[in-house]
Scaffold this motif. Structure first.
Motif, PDB file in Angstrom:
ATOM      1  N   GLY A   8       0.790  -1.139  -0.047  1.00  0.00           N
ATOM      2  CA  GLY A   8       0.035   0.021  -0.244  1.00  0.00           C
ATOM      3  C   GLY A   8       0.777   1.363   0.045  1.00  0.00           C
ATOM      4  O   GLY A   8       0.716   2.253  -0.490  1.00  0.00           O
ATOM      5  N   ASP A   9       1.754   1.125   0.799  1.00  0.00           N
ATOM      6  CA  ASP A   9       2.741   2.490   0.904  1.00  0.00           C
ATOM      7  C   ASP A   9       3.463   2.649  -0.642  1.00  0.00           C
ATOM      8  O   ASP A   9       3.640   3.668  -1.024  1.00  0.00           O
ATOM      9  CB  ASP A   9       3.877   2.310   1.738  1.00  0.00           C
ATOM     10  CG  ASP A   9       3.330   2.423   3.401  1.00  0.00           C
ATOM     11  OD1 ASP A   9       2.250   2.797   3.475  1.00  0.00           O
ATOM     12  OD2 ASP A   9       4.201   2.119   4.225  1.00  0.00           O
ATOM     13  N   GLU A  10       3.971   1.385  -1.112  1.00  0.00           N
ATOM     14  CA  GLU A  10       4.581   1.716  -2.591  1.00  0.00           C
ATOM     15  C   GLU A  10       3.607   2.090  -3.438  1.00  0.00           C
ATOM     16  O   GLU A  10       3.663   3.027  -4.438  1.00  0.00           O
ATOM     17  CB  GLU A  10       5.012   0.265  -3.025  1.00  0.00           C
ATOM     18  CG  GLU A  10       6.434  -0.058  -2.295  1.00  0.00           C
ATOM     19  CD  GLU A  10       6.824  -1.543  -2.583  1.00  0.00           C
ATOM     20  OE1 GLU A  10       7.776  -1.565  -3.254  1.00  0.00           O
ATOM     21  OE2 GLU A  10       6.018  -2.387  -2.179  1.00  0.00           O
ATOM     22  N   LEU A  11       2.186   1.504  -3.528  1.00  0.00           N
ATOM     23  CA  LEU A  11       1.265   2.254  -4.433  1.00  0.00           C
ATOM     24  C   LEU A  11       1.222   3.663  -4.203  1.00  0.00           C
ATOM     25  O   LEU A  11       0.838   4.486  -5.052  1.00  0.00           O
ATOM     26  CB  LEU A  11       0.010   1.328  -4.161  1.00  0.00           C
ATOM     27  CG  LEU A  11      -0.017   0.097  -4.844  1.00  0.00           C
ATOM     28  CD1 LEU A  11      -1.227  -0.801  -4.239  1.00  0.00           C
ATOM     29  CD2 LEU A  11      -0.038   0.201  -6.448  1.00  0.00           C
ATOM     30  N   GLY A  56      11.314   4.081  -8.392  1.00  0.00           N
ATOM     31  CA  GLY A  56      10.971   2.595  -7.887  1.00  0.00           C
ATOM     32  C   GLY A  56      11.540   1.387  -8.233  1.00  0.00           C
ATOM     33  O   GLY A  56      11.139   0.270  -8.197  1.00  0.00           O
ATOM     34  N   ILE A  57      12.805   1.427  -8.856  1.00  0.00           N
ATOM     35  CA  ILE A  57      13.543   0.400  -9.461  1.00  0.00           C
ATOM     36  C   ILE A  57      13.848  -0.341  -8.274  1.00  0.00           C
ATOM     37  O   ILE A  57      13.987   0.098  -7.058  1.00  0.00           O
ATOM     38  CB  ILE A  57      14.846   0.648 -10.209  1.00  0.00           C
ATOM     39  CG1 ILE A  57      15.213  -0.579 -10.758  1.00  0.00           C
ATOM     40  CG2 ILE A  57      15.776   1.325  -9.194  1.00  0.00           C
ATOM     41  CD1 ILE A  57      16.499  -0.063 -11.710  1.00  0.00           C
ATOM     42  N   GLY A  58      13.798  -1.759  -8.393  1.00  0.00           N
ATOM     43  CA  GLY A  58      13.958  -2.692  -7.170  1.00  0.00           C
ATOM     44  C   GLY A  58      15.267  -2.546  -6.634  1.00  0.00           C
ATOM     45  O   GLY A  58      15.728  -2.208  -5.392  1.00  0.00           O
ATOM     46  N   ARG A  59      16.582  -2.485  -7.614  1.00  0.00           N
ATOM     47  CA  ARG A  59      17.980  -2.554  -6.920  1.00  0.00           C
ATOM     48  C   ARG A  59      18.741  -1.811  -8.070  1.00  0.00           C
ATOM     49  O   ARG A  59      18.493  -1.918  -9.097  1.00  0.00           O
ATOM     50  CB  ARG A  59      18.590  -4.042  -7.031  1.00  0.00           C
ATOM     51  CG  ARG A  59      19.712  -4.257  -6.415  1.00  0.00           C
ATOM     52  CD  ARG A  59      20.138  -5.776  -5.811  1.00  0.00           C
ATOM     53  NE  ARG A  59      19.798  -6.629  -7.165  1.00  0.00           N
ATOM     54  CZ  ARG A  59      20.956  -6.869  -8.106  1.00  0.00           C
ATOM     55  NH1 ARG A  59      22.108  -6.366  -7.862  1.00  0.00           N
ATOM     56  NH2 ARG A  59      20.412  -7.532  -9.138  1.00  0.00           N
ATOM     57  N   LEU A  60      19.608  -1.107  -7.214  1.00  0.00           N
ATOM     58  CA  LEU A  60      20.248  -0.125  -8.221  1.00  0.00           C
ATOM     59  C   LEU A  60      22.135  -0.474  -7.868  1.00  0.00           C
ATOM     60  O   LEU A  60      22.271  -0.344  -6.578  1.00  0.00           O
ATOM     61  CB  LEU A  60      20.377   1.377  -7.881  1.00  0.00           C
ATOM     62  CG  LEU A  60      21.241   2.341  -8.740  1.00  0.00           C
ATOM     63  CD1 LEU A  60      20.585   2.323 -10.265  1.00  0.00           C
ATOM     64  CD2 LEU A  60      21.349   3.603  -7.981  1.00  0.00           C
TER      65      LEU A  60
END
Lengths: 252, 87
Positions: A8-11, A56-60
């Motif tokens: 929910g926080d990400e959305l 919001g990429i998962g990993r950088l």
């Protein structure tokens, strides 16, 4: 991969970029499960990394050797007076972590050599080449082609920027363009505004590729000539005999 | 025929004095245009890097060092891009 992979926080965080003409919810989820290598943490790599993290990429995976110096601060959007004299990628990674708690940041405090560049390229879904030398750019190009992941090459000089997006085995790679390593100028003039523009556009191409949204600018060179006020695109010709990508089959 | 000439990329500031248009005979080719330009630039003490990308009307044809033969048409745009890097 389900929409429920987003909390929910990400959305809530990404609400303004999920919708028509931007990312789908599935695209945002794909971005969350994706990783990118950005090398290096310079005038273009900084804004590219920032835009990817904010999106919001998962990993950088963020690679750079060296400290932050005063002349860097005309273009290093992640830099600050407080960071002067400190390892650049370590400082910048802290800033990125503070920007988005949902993103994993992996800082690499040196320029990868051939073997490490290939190993890193195999752990990500896109490589962003924002390096100062053609030798490094061509190394990242070889790694991306060998790993079969797209390469986005961002470059700058003065008020000019270029952006090249490579789909290995299908469109021209950097080696097709530069079969002989071009001359390199160590101390070149650059205005920070063009660095940020090109870095941000590099991130946009990565986001489109990773999220499956829009049309990536594969096979073209975008030229932004800020000095002369001219934007143009060139359709790039792939070299079938290229020693880097000539034998490469298109990725699936 | 007339073609437009655009210099961009590294050291573009050094080519500001070069005319933006080039007059060529009908049936001229890319090679003819490059020869004319390089002669013009040599007169001003400027030598373009051989790694310059060459494109005609948005189509990449190679570098100054090695490029495809290409016929020119009136109104074509010849772009010479001195490669840029920069981190």
């Amino acid at each position: 991969m389900l929409l429920s992979d987003l909390s929910g926080d990400e959305l809530a965080r990404y609400a303004r970029q999920i919708g028509p003409g931007a990312l789908s919810a599935q695209g945002q989820t794909r971005l969350k499960h994706a990783a990118a290598l950005v090398s290096r943490a310079g005038g273009m790599g900084g804004p590219a990394a920032l835009a990817l993290v904010m999106a919001g990429i998962g990993r950088l995976v963020f690679a750079h050797g060296g400290n932050l110096d005063s002349p860097d601060l005309n273009r290093q959007v992640l830099g600050s007076e407080e960071g002067l004299g400190k390892p650049r990628v370590v400082c910048f990674s802290e800033t990125l972590r503070a920007m988005n708690r949902f993103v994993e940041i992996e800082a690499i405090d040196h320029e990868p050599d051939d073997d490490e560049a290939l190993a890193l390229a195999r752990r990500v879904q896109v490589v962003l080449s924002c390096a100062p030398t053609f030798a490094e750019r061509l190394r990242l190009n070889r790694a991306a082609v060998e790993a079969g992941v797209p390469l986005i090459d961002a470059a700058q000089w003065g008020m000019t920027g270029t952006l090249i997006v490579v789909d290995p085995g299908r469109t021209a790679c950097l080696q097709c363009l530069y079969p002989v390593v071009p001359e390199f100028e160590e101390m070149f003039p650059v205005v920070g505004a063009i660095s940020m523009a090109v870095g941000s556009l590099a991130a946009l191409e990565a986001i489109k590729i990773l999220a499956g949204s829009g049309t990536p600018n594969f096979g073209r060179l975008l030229l932004i000539d800020g000095f002369q006020g001219r934007w143009s695109q060139i359709e790039l010709r792939r070299d079938p005999d290229c020693r880097c990508c000539g034998a490469r089959k298109p990725r699936q | 025929m007339h073609i437009r000439v655009v210099f961009a990329g590294r050291n573009y500031d050094r080519t500001q004095a070069v005319p933006a248009r080039l007059e060529l005979p009908d049936e001229a080719t890319l090679e003819d245009a490059l020869e004319d330009l390089q002669t013009l630039l040599a007169g001003k003490g400027i030598e373009l890097p051989q790694s310059c990308l060459v494109a005609v009307s948005g189509v990449h044809l190679g570098t100054l060092r090695a490029h495809q033969a290409h016929p020119l048409c009136d109104g074509d745009e010849l772009l010479l891009l001195a490669p840029v890097a920069g981190g």
